[in-house]
Design an enzyme around this catalytic site. Structure first.
Site, PDB file in Angstrom:
ATOM      1  N   ASP A 187      42.539  42.168  39.195  1.00 11.16           N
ATOM      2  CA  ASP A 187      43.302  40.943  40.165  1.00 11.16           C
ATOM      3  C   ASP A 187      44.181  41.005  41.504  1.00 11.16           C
ATOM      4  O   ASP A 187      45.505  41.138  39.898  1.00 11.16           O
ATOM      5  CB  ASP A 187      42.907  39.724  39.785  1.00 11.16           C
ATOM      6  CG  ASP A 187      41.629  39.733  39.632  1.00 11.16           C
ATOM      7  OD1 ASP A 187      40.270  39.668  39.692  1.00 11.16           O
ATOM      8  OD2 ASP A 187      41.003  38.839  38.362  1.00 11.16           O
TER       9      ASP A 187
ATOM     10  N   ARG B 239      33.201  43.767  31.787  1.00 10.79           N
ATOM     11  CA  ARG B 239      33.192  44.523  32.679  1.00 10.79           C
ATOM     12  C   ARG B 239      33.879  45.024  32.084  1.00 10.79           C
ATOM     13  O   ARG B 239      35.109  45.240  31.678  1.00 10.79           O
ATOM     14  CB  ARG B 239      34.295  43.746  33.763  1.00 10.79           C
ATOM     15  CG  ARG B 239      34.966  43.660  33.412  1.00 10.79           C
ATOM     16  CD  ARG B 239      35.850  41.477  34.450  1.00 10.79           C
ATOM     17  NE  ARG B 239      34.374  41.144  35.095  1.00 10.79           N
ATOM     18  CZ  ARG B 239      34.572  40.195  34.994  1.00 10.79           C
ATOM     19  NH1 ARG B 239      35.437  39.645  36.188  1.00 10.79           N
ATOM     20  NH2 ARG B 239      33.785  39.444  35.574  1.00 10.79           N
TER      21      ARG B 239
ATOM     22  N   ARG C 174      32.382  49.727  37.464  1.00 13.97           N
ATOM     23  CA  ARG C 174      32.235  48.372  37.636  1.00 13.97           C
ATOM     24  C   ARG C 174      31.223  48.129  39.029  1.00 13.97           C
ATOM     25  O   ARG C 174      31.323  48.836  40.352  1.00 13.97           O
ATOM     26  CB  ARG C 174      33.342  47.269  37.914  1.00 13.97           C
ATOM     27  CG  ARG C 174      33.314  45.663  38.300  1.00 13.97           C
ATOM     28  CD  ARG C 174      34.284  45.139  38.378  1.00 13.97           C
ATOM     29  NE  ARG C 174      33.583  43.697  38.200  1.00 13.97           N
ATOM     30  CZ  ARG C 174      34.755  42.712  38.187  1.00 13.97           C
ATOM     31  NH1 ARG C 174      36.005  43.060  37.867  1.00 13.97           N
ATOM     32  NH2 ARG C 174      34.164  41.666  38.569  1.00 13.97           N
TER      33      ARG C 174
ATOM     34  N   ASP D  82      38.693  45.009  35.357  1.00 15.53           N
ATOM     35  CA  ASP D  82      38.711  44.304  36.187  1.00 15.53           C
ATOM     36  C   ASP D  82      39.945  43.657  36.619  1.00 15.53           C
ATOM     37  O   ASP D  82      41.386  43.765  36.524  1.00 15.53           O
ATOM     38  CB  ASP D  82      38.521  42.135  35.862  1.00 15.53           C
ATOM     39  CG  ASP D  82      38.689  41.041  36.314  1.00 15.53           C
ATOM     40  OD1 ASP D  82      37.648  41.388  37.952  1.00 15.53           O
ATOM     41  OD2 ASP D  82      39.362  40.372  36.440  1.00 15.53           O
TER      42      ASP D  82
END
Length: 164
Positions: free
Chosen positions: A100, A95, A84, A98
């Site tokens: 988070d 992507r 990424r 990811d």
């Protein structure tokens, strides 16, 4: 030790492999312990450019001695190792990985690079569905409902997905 909840997603490349490598990287990181991982759930992309492939999403519950800033740096390092490049990608675009940070204990953090609890988690079924496997009765701060209750609201309000 602080308990944390992390969302994982990928819609490019070998999605499951990228997610499992991210879990392994977190499990092997100093100052981090993986407590549980949700099942992987395939979802359609929300927002972003049209024509994206489906995402594979999950959630992870862990404990850490890392500060929130150090944990964010670790997550970004793991994303970069999966290919990424945040500087070059389109916002909400496809992507390879990811990660988070959804919750960092009960702390509220509002910085330019990190907002915790994650500001959009309560409106995203693709985040709440895997989270419901780990912490269904966790109270969400903004809507003051549990993960399970808020997920049920979102699913009841959304039209059925078109056949693919």
């Amino acid at each position: 030790m602080v308990e944390v909840l992390i969302a994982l997603g990928a819609n490019l490349g070998r999605r499951r492999e990228s997610l499992e490598q991210a879990v392994a990287a977190l499990a092997g990181a100093a100052g981090f312990e993986v407590l549980a991982v949700s099942p992987w759930i395939e979802t359609l992309p929300v927002g972003g450019p049209p024509g994206q492939p489906p995402y594979l999403n999950g959630a992870l519950r862990g404990r850490t001695t890392l500060s929130a800033a150090a944990l964010l740096a670790l997550l970004r390092t793991i994303e970069a190792a999966a290919g990424r490049d945040r500087a070059r990608e389109e916002r909400w675009g496809p992507r390879t990985l990811d990660l988070d940070l959804l919750f960092y204990g009960e702390e509220e953090i509002a910085r330019s690079d990190l907002v915790v609890p994650h500001p959009r988690l309560e409106d995203r079924a693709f985040v709440l569905a895997p989270l419901a496997h780990l912490v269904p009765d966790k109270c969400l701060p903004r809507c003051r409902r549990t993960v399970r209750e808020r997920l049920a609201e979102l699913l009841a309000a959304s039209p059925p997905a078109a056949p693919r």
